[in-house]
Every structure is written in structure tokens, then in C-alpha cells.
Design a protein around this motif. Structure first.
Motif, PDB file in Angstrom:
ATOM      1  N   ALA A 273      -1.676  -5.829   9.026  1.00 46.44           N
ATOM      2  CA  ALA A 273      -1.150  -4.594   8.395  1.00 46.44           C
ATOM      3  C   ALA A 273      -1.230  -4.703   6.873  1.00 46.44           C
ATOM      4  O   ALA A 273      -0.945  -5.755   6.302  1.00 46.44           O
ATOM      5  CB  ALA A 273       0.294  -4.389   8.818  1.00 46.44           C
TER       6      ALA A 273
ATOM      7  N   THR B 142       0.520  -0.530  10.115  1.00 41.44           N
ATOM      8  CA  THR B 142       1.610  -0.638   9.122  1.00 41.44           C
ATOM      9  C   THR B 142       2.707  -1.509   9.713  1.00 41.44           C
ATOM     10  O   THR B 142       2.803  -1.640  10.941  1.00 41.44           O
ATOM     11  CB  THR B 142       2.236   0.759   8.849  1.00 41.44           C
TER      12      THR B 142
ATOM     13  N   TYR C  96       1.669  -7.344   1.260  1.00 45.40           N
ATOM     14  CA  TYR C  96       1.044  -6.041   1.545  1.00 45.40           C
ATOM     15  C   TYR C  96       0.385  -5.492   0.296  1.00 45.40           C
ATOM     16  O   TYR C  96       0.712  -5.879  -0.824  1.00 45.40           O
ATOM     17  CB  TYR C  96       2.104  -5.066   2.063  1.00 45.40           C
TER      18      TYR C  96
ATOM     19  N   ALA D 161       0.546   7.338   4.178  1.00 42.68           N
ATOM     20  CA  ALA D 161      -0.143   6.095   4.574  1.00 42.68           C
ATOM     21  C   ALA D 161      -1.656   6.270   4.465  1.00 42.68           C
ATOM     22  O   ALA D 161      -2.378   5.390   3.972  1.00 42.68           O
ATOM     23  CB  ALA D 161       0.249   5.717   6.000  1.00 42.68           C
TER      24      ALA D 161
ATOM     25  N   ALA E  97       4.111   5.426  12.560  1.00 46.05           N
ATOM     26  CA  ALA E  97       3.360   4.161  12.620  1.00 46.05           C
ATOM     27  C   ALA E  97       2.522   4.098  13.883  1.00 46.05           C
ATOM     28  O   ALA E  97       1.354   3.670  13.854  1.00 46.05           O
ATOM     29  CB  ALA E  97       4.329   2.994  12.555  1.00 46.05           C
TER      30      ALA E  97
ATOM     31  N   ILE F  31       0.002  -2.008   4.900  1.00 45.29           N
ATOM     32  CA  ILE F  31       1.047  -1.136   4.315  1.00 45.29           C
ATOM     33  C   ILE F  31       2.393  -1.449   4.957  1.00 45.29           C
ATOM     34  O   ILE F  31       2.490  -1.576   6.179  1.00 45.29           O
ATOM     35  CB  ILE F  31       0.700   0.352   4.559  1.00 45.29           C
TER      36      ILE F  31
ATOM     37  N   THR G 115      -4.095   4.154   2.074  1.00 42.32           N
ATOM     38  CA  THR G 115      -5.191   3.398   2.677  1.00 42.32           C
ATOM     39  C   THR G 115      -6.501   3.730   1.981  1.00 42.32           C
ATOM     40  O   THR G 115      -7.250   2.845   1.575  1.00 42.32           O
ATOM     41  CB  THR G 115      -5.310   3.740   4.187  1.00 42.32           C
TER      42      THR G 115
END
Ligand SMILES: Cc1ncc(C[n+]2csc(CCOP(=O)(O)OP(=O)(O)O)c2C)c(N)n1
Ligand SMILES: CC(=O)[C@@H](O)[C@H](O)COP(=O)(O)O
Ligand SMILES: [Mg+2]
Length: 633
Positions: free
Chosen positions: A508, A536, A559, A624, A526, A510, A628
Motif C-alpha cells: 500500500a 491503501t 507511505y 486516493a 478502501a 497511501i 495515486t
């Protein structure tokens, strides 16, 4: 509704012969029952204030003359008579009209309403400003306040100030002998036998006019005469009229449902000089028997069948508990374990479910009336004397007690547990009632512990942990229902400042950090993101203060980016605190904070408003994806 359908402004109302006003009041009640049975709101208070509102708009030159509503939940007839009859079907809905008076909505709404106790101060400000403004010299101002709201500190401050500076303010005390629950306090019992004869007032009024015309009655002499007559009255009746003791002319009490009489009295007193208080007696829920019989249950009844008065519940299944019931029932358990525990509410026993402690331990439960500041300082006093008080107050109402929290609890480090209900977006009550600021307004207070549970088990453990916390401590939780029908888990003490990792994917990139029940949305987001190939990890922080620095340093190292999610204002909130500490650690990773932006949020459903603010499942997913693509780029 032949009369009401022709009234699009107060001037239309004033064209009616006074004899038609009782029929108009009947039509307004019929209208309220039909609209509120399908689109819920504050029912009983508004049903009880119909004649009062019709008479005020009939006698006063509104909207030029000003009506200032206290709380404003009783003012639906005012909205209906001031051009919002047709819009009323959408009251308390997204992009509809508010459920409370709001100057942004209509020039007939003179001041913001929603929180109790402000009407006298605001109206006094207007009345005195008019005295200082030549072109407004004849403008009238009337404050309308209920018997429970007038017992609050702010209302008393207004009353206390009302006779200090020349003004012609009229205060209408709408006494229906009720708060949301039965009213409490000495003032409440005092009001019930407060009398003065209308005849006495008429004679006094005529004499005053005569002596004023002769130039004998100056302001100074008038004040001396009032003081003299008050002392005579208190000698004779042994009961000082509290209002006249404050040099506010007391008139009444009178029947608040006799619209013809109300018109006559308002006409009589409209041009009197000096601050006056007219005491009108009304019935909360008037005109609808189920509401008259049980005004507390009909304060905000939800949808109902107008014909039978049967409440229309949303579901017949066994539902998960209301967060307030998790609080109330857990507090009863804790009070059984620890005799030093006491419960305090500010006129919201049923709203906070503090009523459950009152049932189990009546001698350790205190309803102090609509007095949040007093409630907090009262709790401070109890804590200073060795008790362990739990104060349950809605987040937005707690704003009224900010210095009490600081000065009377936090500086002394007293063990008061603040159970902050209605924290976050509340929905239809809108801008005055969303509990958006408690994280920010508490976070800056040294020594304050701040937590928020994501589920019932954590809520119970946070409450249980209060038994080992001997300093100021806040637990914030939202309006509405939690998640599990069998939620009464074994309680344990949590480590203060310790969050928990919910998911752990090796790849992951994030991290999503949540505080409180927004965890549920993050977990849904998620799993949808994972279906789209975006991994995530989720952390339920549980504590805003002290924050889990172990998690933050782990996140900062591991992260590429962090998303924070909170049900509260972003300014000064959880996300800012996370970013501040991550920067302190020396990490430059991207932090994207989701929550309520820096603007006022009106009414709507919680889901609609969360979507508008961008922190629902959809908002988390798009954040997210954005991160990304940025980190890939
Ligand atoms: C500062 C604050 N605390 C609590 C409330 C919740 N509340 C709304 S109406 C109400 C009772 C008001 O009673 P009263 O003034 O007598 O008006 P009624 O409902 O009887 O017409 C309360 C406690 C509020 N609106 N504002
Ligand atoms: C008018 C007022 O302030 C209260 O009636 C409030 O609307 C209650 O809110 P809940 O419905 O969340 O208990
Ligand atoms: Mg009342």
C-alpha cells in the motif's frame, strides 16, 4: 385554505378584518399538520405560537418593525406569513428554506436563531440602535422568547441590561410551561404564579400619559416612581415581580391563544415607552390533541399520520442503537461501578439520553436548564469537590460554554468528562446545529484529552477509560445510529493516545487516517479502491489529543501520501493536526485532508452534506485516485 392562500406578505394579513383571524389561525394549523406530517420539523412549539405570531404581524408593521425569535423553532407561522408558505414544503431540506429564522433567507427574519437565549440581547441592540438613529425612531422591536429559553444566562444578561439605556423593547414571554422535556428551575415555578392585573396596568398607563403630557413625568421621576411602586407591591404582595425588579414593565399573564385579545393588547402596548414584558400563556402542541397530550414527544415527532397521530417509523426491524443510547446506557453501568459519577445535562435529558441515568440514579443526575456555561462550571465545582461528572451537551450548544471549559475546568485540570453529542454534521437542523468546531475549539486547550469512537465498543471503552483519567476529557460522537444490534461488549481501559491499524498491505502506498465513525466510509472506499488496483492502509486514530505519534512516524516513513478524514471543520481540525506533526517529524509526504471546508453548511441530509463537503465514500476514493496519479507522475 381560502384565507392563507391569499396571504403572501404581512401586509396581505393586515388587510383582513380582525374577526377573520381565528379562522386564519385554524388554517395555519391545518397547513402545519399537513406539511409537517410528511416533511418533519419542530411541531409542538410552532403549533402553540400561531395566534401570537398572527397577532404580532397584524399589529406591527413587519418587516419594518422587527420580530426577533428565540431559538426560532416556534416560528413556522412567521415563515408562512412572510412569503414562504409555498416554500415551506421544502423546509429543512437541501437548497430549501431553513427550519429556523435566518436573515440570509428573508428580510422578515431579523436575526440568526437556533441557539436559545439570544433574542433579548439582539433585540435590545436593535432597539437602542433605533433610538440613536433619527429615521428609525418609530421602528418597533419585539423579542419572542420561551419560558425555558428565558432561564438561560444570556437571556438574563439581556434582561439585566434592558433598563440601563433608553429603549422601547417589547419582550413577549411565550410561556407554555415546557422546554423540550418538562421545564426546570426556580424561574419556571415562579412564572406559574406570576400575576398582575391588566386593569392595574391600564390605569397606570393612562395616568402616566396624563402626567407626561403635563411635563410632570420625566424619565428620572418615572424610574423613581417605578421603584417606589415596586417596593409597595413587594411589601403588599411579598412577591417582587422579578421583571419589574429589573425595571422592566411586566404585563399579563394573558391567554396566548385568544388572537383577538392579543391584537387588542398589542395595539394598547405597542407605543408604550420603556422596556416591557408581556407574559402570554400558551399550550405547546395547541390544536392537535396528540401533541397537546404529550408535547415532549411532539417537539420533533418525525413523520406521522395526521388522521391518527401515529408516528411513521422508518423501519420495523431491530435497529442498531442511537449513539446517544450507547452513551446513556453505558453511563448507567459506569455509575453503578463508581459512586462518584454524576451526570449533567443542559435541558436535553431525552436528546442526550442522560434521561437513562436519571431513571437509574435520579440523585446523581442534574438537568440545569438551558444553561450550558453554568452546566460546565457546575461540573467543575462538582469535580473540585471530588465527584466525577459526565457533562452531555450537543457540540454546537457547547460552544456557548467555551470559557467555562477553559477557565472553570481545564486550567484547574479538573476531571470532567465531556460527552459531546451531535458532533459533526447533524443534517436538517442546519448551520446553527452542525457540531463542526469542537475538535478545533478543544484542541488548543492544554491538557484536554480528545477522542472519538468509530464504533460502539470503542465508545464504551473510551467511557470506561474515563475512570482512570483524572483530568479534562472529551468524547465526541454523532447524531443518529451506530452499527451493531448487540453492542454491549465487555469494557476495558484503552491506552490514552493510542490508535489502531485496521488494514496492513505490504504494497500500500497511501495511508488513510480517520477519527471517529468516518472509519466506516474509509473502509468502504478502501475496498472499492482495491478492486481498482489501488491499495491503501487504514488507521483508526481514536485520539485527536494526545495523537498517536507512533502511527504518524510509521506512516511518514512507510507511505507516499496520507489522507485524513474527519466529520468536522478542516480549519484547526484533525487533518491540520496530523499534517503539523508529520512536518514536525521532518517528513515531506503529501497530506490530503478531507472534512468540512471553511464555509457555512446549511441544512440537508447528512449524506447529501458529506457528499457536498467531499468526505463521503466518493470523496475518499477521488482523493486516493488523485494522490495515486500524482505520486505515479
Ligand atoms: C443553547 C441551546 N441549548 C439547547 C437548545 C435545545 N433546545 C431547543 S428548543 C429547547 C426548549 C426551548 O423551550 P422554550 O424556550 O420554552 O420554547 P418552547 O419549545 O417551549 O416553545 C431547547 C432546550 C438550543 N436550541 N439552544
Ligand atoms: C430546536 C432545537 O435546538 C432542538 O430541538 C434540536 O433541534 C434537537 O436536535 P436533535 O433532533 O438532534 O435532538
Ligand atoms: Mg416553553
Amino acid at each position: 385554505m381560502p384565507l392563507l392562500s391569499e396571504i403572501n406578505s404581512p401586509s396581505d394579513l393586515r388587510k383582513l378584518p380582525v374577526e377573520q383571524l381565528p379562522a386564519l389561525c385554524r388554517e395555519i394549523r391545518e397547513f402545519l399538520i399537513s406539511r409537517l406530517s410528511v416533511n418533519p420539523g419542530h411541531f409542538a412549539s410552532s403549533m402553540g405560537a400561531v395566534e401570537l405570531i398572527v397577532a404580532l404581524h397584524y399589529v406591527y408593521d413587519t418587516p419594518y418593525d422587527r420580530l426577533v425569535w428565540d431559538v426560532g423553532h416556534q416560528a413556522y407561522a412567521h415563515k408562512i406569513l412572510t412569503g414562504r408558505r409555498d416554500a415551506f414544503a421544502g423546509q429543512r431540506t437541501l437548497n430549501g428554506i431553513s427550519g429556523f429564522p435566518n436573515p440570509l433567507e428573508s428580510d422578515a427574519d431579523t436575526f440568526m436563531a437556533g441557539h436559545a437565549g439570544n433574542s433579548i440581547s439582539a433585540a435590545l441592540g436593535m432597539a437602542i440602535a433605533d433610538k440613536l438613529t433619527p429615521e428609525n425612531r418609530n421602528r418597533k422591536t419585539v423579542a419572542v422568547i420561551g419560558d425555558a429559553s428565558i432561564s438561560g444566562g444570556l437571556a438574563f444578561e439581556g434582561l439585566n441590561n434592558a433598563s440601563n439605556h433608553p429603549n422601547d423593547l417589547l419582550i413577549v414571554l411565550n410561556d407554555n410551561d415546557m422546554s423540550i422535556d418538562p421545564n426546570v428551575g426556580a424561574l419556571h415555578s415562579y412564572l406559574s404564579d406570576l400575576t398582575t392585573s391588566a386593569g392595574y396596568n391600564r390605569i397606570r398607563n393612562k395616568m402616566a400619559g396624563f402626567f407626561r403630557k403635563k411635563g410632570i413625568l420625566t424619565d428620572q421621576r418615572k424610574r423613581a416612581i417605578i421603584r417606589f411602586s415596586n417596593s409597595i407591591k413587594s411589601l403588599v404582595s411579598k412577591k417582587q415581580n422579578i421583571f419589574e425588579g429589573l425595571n422592566i414593565r411586566y404585563l399579563g399573564p394573558m391567554d396566548g391563544h385568544d388572537v383577538i385579545k392579543l391584537v387588542q393588547v398589542f395595539k394598547e402596548i405597542k407605543n408604550m415607552e420603556g422596556p416591557r414584558l408581556l407574559h402570554v400563556c400558551t399550550i405547546k402542541g395547541k390544536g392537535y390533541k396528540p401533541a397537546e397530550d404529550d408535547p415532549a414527544a411532539w417537539h420533533a415527532p418525525g413523520k406521522f399520520d395526521p388522521a391518527t397521530g401515529k408516528k411513521i417509523s422508518v423501519s420495523s426491524d431491530i435497529l442498531p442503537p442511537l449513539w446517544q443510547d450507547v452513551f446513556g446506557e453505558t453511563l448507567v453501568e459506569l455509575a453503578g461501578m463508581d459512586k462518584s459519577i454524576a451526570g449533567i445535562t443542559a435541558a436535553m435529558p431525552s436528546g442526550t439520553s442522560m434521561s437513562k441515568l436519571a431513571e437509574a440514579f435520579p440523585d446523581r443526575t442534574f438537568d440545569v436548564g438551558i444553561s450550558e456555561g453554568h452546566a460546565v462550571t457546575f461540573a467543575g465545582g462538582m469535580a473540585a469537590a471530588g465527584k466525577k461528572p459526565f457533562v452531555a451537551i450537543y457540540s454546537s450548544f457547547l460552544q456557548r460554554a467555551y470559557d467555562n471549559i477553559i477557565h472553570d475546568v481545564a486550567i484547574q485540570g479538573l476531571p470532567v468528562t465531556f460527552c459531546i453529542d451531535r458532533a459533526g454534521l447533524v443534517g436538517e437542523d442546519g448551520v446553527t446545529h452542525h457540531g463542526l468546531f469542537d475538535l478545533a475549539y478543544l484542541n488548543c486547550i492544554p491538557g484536554m484529552k480528545i477522542s472519538s469512537p468509530a464504533d460502539e465498543e470503542t465508545m464504551r471503552n473510551l467511557m470506561f477509560t474515563s475512570l482512570s483519567i483524572n483530568s479534562p476529557y472529551a468524547i465526541r460522537y454523532p447524531r443518529g445510529r451506530a452499527y451493531h444490534t448487540d453492542w454491549k461488549s465487555e469494557m476495558k481501559t484503552l491506552e490514552v493516545g493510542k490508535g489502531r491499524k485496521i488494514t496492513d498491505h505490504a504494497d500500500a502506498k497511501i495511508a488513510i487516517l480517520t477519527l471517529g465513525p468516518v472509519l466506516k466510509d474509509a473502509m468502504t472506499a478502501a475496498s472499492l479502491l482495491e478492486d481498482q488496483g489501488i491499495k491503501t492502509d487504514i488507521f483508526d486514530m481514536i485520539w485527536m489529543k494526545p495523537i498517536d505519534m507512533g502511527i504518524l512516524s510509521d506512516v511518514a516513513q512507510r507511505y507516499d501520501a496520507v489522507i485524513t478524514v474527519e466529520d468536522g471543520a478542516l480549519e484547526g481540525g484533525f487533518g491540520e493536526t496530523v499534517e503539523h506533526h508529520i512536518r514536525e517529524i521532518g517528513s515531506g509526504i503529501k497530506v490530503k485532508s478531507l472534512g468540512v471546508p471553511d464555509r457555512w453548511i446549511a441544512q440537508g441530509t447528512v449524506d447529501q452534506l458529506k457528499n457536498l463537503c467531499g468526505y463521503d465514500v466518493e470523496g475518499i476514493i477521488s482523493a486516493a485516485k488523485e494522490l495515486t496519479s500524482n505520486t505515479k507522475g
